[in-house]
Design an enzyme around this catalytic site. Structure first.
Site, PDB file in Angstrom:
ATOM      1  N   ARG A 246       0.833  -1.219   0.000  1.00 30.76           N
ATOM      2  CA  ARG A 246       0.000   0.000   0.000  1.00 30.76           C
ATOM      3  C   ARG A 246       0.858   1.257   0.000  1.00 30.76           C
ATOM      4  NH1 ARG A 246      -4.173  -0.144   4.691  1.00 30.76           N
ATOM      5  NH2 ARG A 246      -4.880   1.794   3.771  1.00 30.76           N
TER       6      ARG A 246
ATOM      7  N   GLN B 251     -10.209  10.410   8.329  1.00 25.42           N
ATOM      8  CA  GLN B 251     -10.008   8.999   8.689  1.00 25.42           C
ATOM      9  C   GLN B 251      -8.919   8.393   7.812  1.00 25.42           C
ATOM     10  OE1 GLN B 251     -14.135   6.960   9.080  1.00 25.42           O
ATOM     11  NE2 GLN B 251     -14.473   8.848   7.978  1.00 25.42           N
TER      12      GLN B 251
ATOM     13  N   HIS C 133      -7.153   8.112  12.234  1.00 24.17           N
ATOM     14  CA  HIS C 133      -6.708   6.723  12.103  1.00 24.17           C
ATOM     15  C   HIS C 133      -5.213   6.615  11.831  1.00 24.17           C
ATOM     16  CE1 HIS C 133     -11.127   5.382  11.108  1.00 24.17           C
ATOM     17  NE2 HIS C 133     -10.946   5.686  12.369  1.00 24.17           N
TER      18      HIS C 133
ATOM     19  N   CYS D  48      13.140  -1.069  15.948  1.00 25.73           N
ATOM     20  CA  CYS D  48      13.243   0.207  16.653  1.00 25.73           C
ATOM     21  C   CYS D  48      14.706   0.596  16.851  1.00 25.73           C
ATOM     22  CB  CYS D  48      12.540   0.081  17.997  1.00 25.73           C
ATOM     23  SG  CYS D  48      12.577   1.592  18.956  1.00 25.73           S
TER      24      CYS D  48
ATOM     25  N   GLY E 105     -17.038  11.784   1.376  1.00 22.94           N
ATOM     26  CA  GLY E 105     -16.447  10.495   1.002  1.00 22.94           C
ATOM     27  C   GLY E 105     -16.263   9.499   2.124  1.00 22.94           C
TER      28      GLY E 105
ATOM     29  N   ALA F 200     -16.188  13.911  -5.188  1.00 22.75           N
ATOM     30  CA  ALA F 200     -15.605  15.025  -4.440  1.00 22.75           C
ATOM     31  C   ALA F 200     -14.689  15.895  -5.305  1.00 22.75           C
ATOM     32  CB  ALA F 200     -14.816  14.476  -3.252  1.00 22.75           C
TER      33      ALA F 200
END
Ligand code: OAD
Length: 261
Positions: A73, A104, A130, A164, A206, A250
């Site tokens: 993604r 979001q 989010h 980390c 949306g 939109a």
């Protein structure tokens, strides 16, 4: 097309006259940038199982599988750009002192549209409910390492997953997004409800308005005496509360709705 859209002129007059506005966005605003929505035709959750990819349990069980999906993604997003909808929201927010944006979306496209206009990001009036796929954080409880990080992740082996950098920690890094079953970031949540309850108008764009607490944010505007305008090709559970429901994409509607004459 937008000029002929029922309600557009009235909704535009309402927004131009409003002092305080909260814009609440969901995946649909990024659809015209080529980012798939979650629900509906071609939606992410129609093709993938959320419980295998977007829960803390899934990450504990199989961090490589979760990372492979997020790396995919992140790579796809790198090839997407803000569309005229994000750009109109960015101009509106920067042009007026009391517009807040509650999103979001984890895709970072609102921030990229703001940065393209010279704004410094993160912007204090943008509230990411989010999280953001552009940031990584340490998954180890008690470690608060967090950073913007665009690295590709080789997810075929546990040894190649990012760790980390805090000395002595070495916890697995994870995307800084909210997974199912997790709490939303408290500061963003509080700021979102505050902005919504003070707003004269909530402009909801949306989102299927099915996921709470995000879907409750516009209701705080109604409770505070404000009104709701919705931009979405499809009706949603919020539609019956909307003073104006603008049915369309939109990217075409927002510039006509928000830009000064
Ligand atoms: P959804 O995928 O649930 O809904 C997308 C909405 O966008 C639908 O109502 C569509 O009708 C609308 N839409 C599609 N194309 C559009 C366009 N061009 N212009 C305007 N609207 C359009 O996405 P969200 O409501 O954002 O959570 O989903 C909410 C949350 O559920 C997400 O943040 C994510 C997901 O699971 C987490 O990952 C925690």
């Amino acid at each position: 097309m937008p000029d002929l859209l029922p309600g557009l002129a009235d909704a535009r007059a309402l927004l131009q006259a409003a002092r305080r506005v909260v814009v609440v966005t969901g995946a649909g605003i990024s659809a015209e940038s080529g980012v798939p929505t979650f629900r509906g035709e071609g939606g992410v959750w129609g093709r993938f199982r959320a419980e295998e990819l977007a829960t803390p349990e899934a990450f504990r069980r199989d961090p490589c599988q979760v990372w492979a999906w997020y790396d995919h993604r992140r790579l796809a997003l790198a090839g997407c750009a803000p569309n005229p909808g994000h750009e109109a929201v960015a101009r509106f927010l920067l042009g007026r002192p009391d517009v807040h944006l509650v999103t979001q979306n984890v895709d970072g496209l609102h921030q990229r549209a703001l940065a393209a206009l010279g704004a410094s990001v993160p912007h204090p009036r943008v509230h990411e409910l989010h999280g953001s796929i552009a940031r990584l954080r340490c998954a180890r409880p008690g470690c608060d390492w967090l950073a913007e990080d665009a690295r590709r992740v080789e997810a075929d082996r546990l040894e190649t997953l990012p760790r980390c950098p805090v000395p002595g920690c070495e916890g697995l890094l994870r995307p800084d997004v909210v997974w199912f079953g997790e709490m939303l970031p408290e500061a963003a949540l509080t700021a979102s409800f505050e902005a919504a309850s003070r707003a004269d108008v909530a402009l909801v764009v949306g989102t299927s308005a099915l996921v709470h607490p995000a879907a409750s944010v516009p209701l705080a505007t109604l409770q505070g005496g404000g009104v709701l305008v919705e931009v979405n090709p499809e009706p949603t559970p919020l539609s019956r509360h909307a003073r104006w429901g603008l049915r369309g994409p939109a990217g075409a509607i927002l510039p006509a709705l928000l830009d000064p004459a």
